[in-house]
Write a protein that holds these residues in place. Structure first.
Motif, PDB file in Angstrom:
ATOM      1  N   ASN A 197       2.267 -21.972   7.407  1.00  0.00           N
ATOM      2  CA  ASN A 197       3.691 -22.017   7.075  1.00  0.00           C
ATOM      3  C   ASN A 197       4.492 -21.970   8.378  1.00  0.00           C
ATOM      4  N   ARG A 198       5.241 -23.026   8.651  1.00  0.00           N
ATOM      5  CA  ARG A 198       6.009 -23.114   9.899  1.00  0.00           C
ATOM      6  C   ARG A 198       6.941 -21.930  10.096  1.00  0.00           C
ATOM      7  N   HIS A 199       7.436 -21.387   9.004  1.00  0.00           N
ATOM      8  CA  HIS A 199       8.443 -20.335   9.083  1.00  0.00           C
ATOM      9  C   HIS A 199       7.836 -18.957   9.354  1.00  0.00           C
ATOM     10  N   HIS A 200       6.513 -18.917   9.570  1.00  0.00           N
ATOM     11  CA  HIS A 200       5.857 -17.697  10.024  1.00  0.00           C
ATOM     12  C   HIS A 200       5.461 -17.813  11.493  1.00  0.00           C
ATOM     13  N   SER A 201       5.920 -18.849  12.144  1.00  0.00           N
ATOM     14  CA  SER A 201       5.608 -19.057  13.555  1.00  0.00           C
ATOM     15  C   SER A 201       6.750 -18.547  14.435  1.00  0.00           C
TER      16      SER A 201
ATOM     17  N   THR B  80       0.685  -5.660   2.878  1.00  0.00           N
ATOM     18  CA  THR B  80      -0.618  -5.720   3.556  1.00  0.00           C
ATOM     19  C   THR B  80      -1.141  -7.144   3.599  1.00  0.00           C
ATOM     20  N   THR B  81      -1.027  -7.850   2.485  1.00  0.00           N
ATOM     21  CA  THR B  81      -1.436  -9.257   2.451  1.00  0.00           C
ATOM     22  C   THR B  81      -0.631 -10.082   3.450  1.00  0.00           C
ATOM     23  N   LEU B  82       0.664  -9.810   3.518  1.00  0.00           N
ATOM     24  CA  LEU B  82       1.530 -10.517   4.461  1.00  0.00           C
ATOM     25  C   LEU B  82       1.102 -10.236   5.898  1.00  0.00           C
ATOM     26  N   SER B  83       0.749  -8.989   6.186  1.00  0.00           N
ATOM     27  CA  SER B  83       0.289  -8.660   7.542  1.00  0.00           C
ATOM     28  C   SER B  83      -1.026  -9.362   7.860  1.00  0.00           C
ATOM     29  N   ASP B  84      -1.902  -9.490   6.862  1.00  0.00           N
ATOM     30  CA  ASP B  84      -3.164 -10.221   7.069  1.00  0.00           C
ATOM     31  C   ASP B  84      -2.881 -11.679   7.429  1.00  0.00           C
ATOM     32  N   TYR B  85      -1.902 -12.270   6.744  1.00  0.00           N
ATOM     33  CA  TYR B  85      -1.562 -13.671   7.015  1.00  0.00           C
ATOM     34  C   TYR B  85      -1.017 -13.824   8.438  1.00  0.00           C
ATOM     35  N   ASP B  86      -0.112 -12.956   8.819  1.00  0.00           N
ATOM     36  CA  ASP B  86       0.473 -13.048  10.160  1.00  0.00           C
ATOM     37  C   ASP B  86      -0.552 -12.727  11.244  1.00  0.00           C
ATOM     38  N   ASN B  87      -1.482 -11.843  10.967  1.00  0.00           N
ATOM     39  CA  ASN B  87      -2.559 -11.582  11.923  1.00  0.00           C
ATOM     40  C   ASN B  87      -3.447 -12.808  12.095  1.00  0.00           C
ATOM     41  N   ALA B  88      -3.637 -13.557  11.002  1.00  0.00           N
ATOM     42  CA  ALA B  88      -4.413 -14.793  11.095  1.00  0.00           C
ATOM     43  C   ALA B  88      -3.691 -15.815  11.960  1.00  0.00           C
ATOM     44  N   ILE B  89      -2.364 -15.860  11.867  1.00  0.00           N
ATOM     45  CA  ILE B  89      -1.581 -16.775  12.714  1.00  0.00           C
ATOM     46  C   ILE B  89      -1.685 -16.356  14.179  1.00  0.00           C
ATOM     47  N   LEU B  90      -1.605 -15.058  14.432  1.00  0.00           N
ATOM     48  CA  LEU B  90      -1.736 -14.544  15.792  1.00  0.00           C
ATOM     49  C   LEU B  90      -3.102 -14.873  16.373  1.00  0.00           C
TER      50      LEU B  90
END
Length: 595
Positions: free
Chosen positions: A271-275, A451-461
């Motif tokens: 998702n571009r908007h999580h970058s 928590t799920t949201l943090s997992d997603y953002d950690n995957a982006i990182l």
């Protein structure tokens, strides 16, 4: 109404028991796994229908038909449960494809393994027990003198129970069977209609999209899974034939090898908007931000994916066909074929599309044209042969394969990226964000959702670190690197309490924003920017253009200097003749720029 069951008692009883045993034996041990809700009623309906067919079949052919049904149903049940025991998956299209590539030695090993102690005492043993009991009962009925004395009494007792029960229930059997049959027909109608829809798809893509719908068919018995696997393979076979025909007609008029090293990185579910690059409030892409600040990473601002399904995107991404052109994607050549024909060394390193027994239909649909032996040979010189838990392990695959490179190389990395389950997409020691980081920005989410949201953002990182390492491997080379994910992803956007994708939903502005908006950038090494200043200026000038990634192959051909009949300048993003007004049609139905 009870006549079909009464006249085919042994058939009905054992086939019903076999169906139940197969369902129990292939029930995953994972938490929350449960049997198909309508198992017993729908199985009753199926067994009744088969019994009715046997009843109306002429006597001369009835025994042959019954024998054929036994052979198919038992063999399918054994193969299905065996696959579940050995590979953790029931019959799938990929499993069938792998079976088709099995030689006689491997087939013999399979048959021997079916009777090995570890398999016999596994859930498959229950299927074998049903088959053995059925054989004994049948032999006792027809050839009583062949049954060992020790088995005569229990077999006779079983036969007696079946006969006595039939006699006791005979007076009320008709009414009972009628009630059960009506009940089963009503309860099973939806799944039968859904199964018909699933088996009526014209392409493997249609079939896959049907499976994304909430109330899709449940292939609850081995024979249905086998039929679907055969059907799916037939659909892909027709597209493979078209692709092979297109590959045979590939023509390259000339190649100037403009870019000695072209690298395409294909991400997943981004998702571009999580970058951070696109204004996200958390530092999810610090390395890419740094590269952009240095001036040689050009971030594009208005790029969308044509689909929100990986397999559909891959077909559009690899084919020279663009949305709106006549014909289908498989009527056109695949861009790696042109690169190979032109003289580039093509390497494909994937962390998703390698054929494996336990493969979902989505991966089968997305990867069949990459893994077909003829098409793989036409597209790639080298490729990896193993999937990994984390994308950084693909770097070791590349380091091993790069010894085979030449002076002109196209390297394609296909990452698992942010594919669900997000928690598994980054190592534990690389996680930075926690649920607490979203309490102010996302107060409407509960702890589990944050928590799920943090997992997603950690995957982006983590993805940020992987793509940075890929770029580092080309720092000292004359290289241009393109990063593009397959599609976007829902992850609690706005007020939505939802993650992943809404495949069957109508495409509106909100859905497009989350699931089709994607990050896209082009990075040039210092050596490349110095030696190709015109290309670099073209890239910078195009950064705000509207673009849909189905046209990406035309940009790649331009960067390579490949001149071919299938190349069109109006689809090349950085060309002065690029057609920015071309409609960007999402899922073939919605114009992105009119939403």
């Amino acid at each position: 109404m009870a006549a079909p069951l009464r006249r085919n008692t042994a058939f009905a009883v054992f086939m019903y028991v076999l169906g139940c045993v197969c369902a129990w034996a292939t029930l995953p041990s994972t938490r929350g796994a449960k049997l198909y809700d309508n198992l017993y009623l729908e199985l009753f309906l199926d067994v009744y229908v088969l019994s009715a067919v046997l009843t109306i079949t002429p006597r001369i052919a009835r025994a042959w038909l019954r024998g054929a049904l036994y052979a198919v149903l038992y063999a399918t049940a054994i193969a299905d449960v065996y696959c579940f025991v050995k590979f953790g998956s029931t019959l799938t299209p990929t499993m069938l494809l792998l079976v088709g590539e099995t030689d006689s030695r491997e087939a013999g090993e399979f048959l021997r393994s079916c009777v090995s102690p570890d398999v016999v005492f596994s859930p498959l043993g229950w299927v074998l027990l049903v088959a053995a009991t059925h054989i004994l009962v049948s032999v006792e009925l027809r050839f009583p003198h062949l049954v060992p004395h020790a088995l005569k009494e229990p077999v006779a007792r079983m036969r007696g129970i079946m006969v006595s029960r039939a006699e006791v229930l005979k007076p009320m059997a008709g009414a009972a069977v009628t009630v059960m049959l009506v009940w089963a027909a009503v309860a099973s109608a939806h799944n039968k209609a859904a199964t018909w829809q699933l088996m009526s798809g014209r392409t493997i893509g249609e079939v896959e999209h049907t499976l994304t719908e909430k109330d899709h068919a449940v292939l609850y018995q081995p024979v249905y899974r086998l039929a679907f696997s055969i059907y799916a393979n037939e659909l892909t076979a027709s597209q493979v034939q078209k692709l092979v025909a297109a590959a045979d007609k590939v023509r390259v008029d000339s190649c100037s090898f403009t870019s000695p090293d072209i690298v395409l990185i294909i991400g997943e579910s981004y998702n571009r908007h999580h970058s951070q690059q696109y204004g996200y409030f958390l530092p999810t892409t610090p390395r890419q931000v740094q590269r952009e600040k240095r001036g040689r990473l050009v971030r594009f601002t208005d790029v969308v994916a044509p689909w929100n399904l990986t397999s559909f995107v891959f077909k559009n991404l690899f084919s020279l066909h663009v949305v709106g052109q006549k014909g289908e994607w498989c009527d056109y050549p695949l861009f790696p074929e042109l690169f190979r024909k032109a003289g580039y060394h093509v390497t494909f390193i994937t962390n998703q599309f390698l054929p494996k027994a336990k493969e979902a239909v989505y991966d089968f649909s997305g990867g069949f044209f990459l893994n077909n032996p003829k098409l793989s040979q036409a597209q790639f010189d080298t490729r990896n042969d193993k999937l990994h838990a984390y994308d950084e392990d693909l770097l070791a695959d590349y380091d091993r394969l790069k010894t085979q490179e030449t002076g002109h190389n196209l390297t394609i990395f296909h990452l698992i990226g942010q594919h669900v389950n997000y928690r598994l997409r980054s190592p534990k020691d690389r996680k930075k964000f926690t649920a607490d980081d979203y309490k102010e920005a996302k107060p409407h989410l509960n702890d589990r959702e944050r928590t799920t949201l943090s997992d997603y953002d950690n995957a982006i990182l983590y993805n940020d670190s992987v793509v940075d390492q890929i770029c580092k491997r080309f720092e000292d080379r004359e290289a241009i690197v393109i990063y593009v994910p397959d599609h976007g992803e829902e992850c609690y956007e706005g007020d939505m309490h939802f993650f992943c994708r809404l495949h069957s939903a109508k495409v509106d502005a909100r859905l497009a924003h989350a699931e089709f908006d994607i990050p896209f950038w082009i990075w040039c090494s210092h050596k490349y920017a110095v030696r190709h200043p015109q290309v670099f200026r073209q890239v910078v000038a195009a950064r705000n253009r509207r673009f849909m990634t189905d046209a990406l192959p035309h940009l790649l051909l331009y960067l390579a200097g490949i001149h071919a009949p299938d190349y069109h300048d109006e689809y090349n993003l950085i060309s002065p003749d690029y057609d920015e007004a071309r409609p960007r049609i999402l899922k073939g139905v919605a114009d992105y720029d009119k939403l």
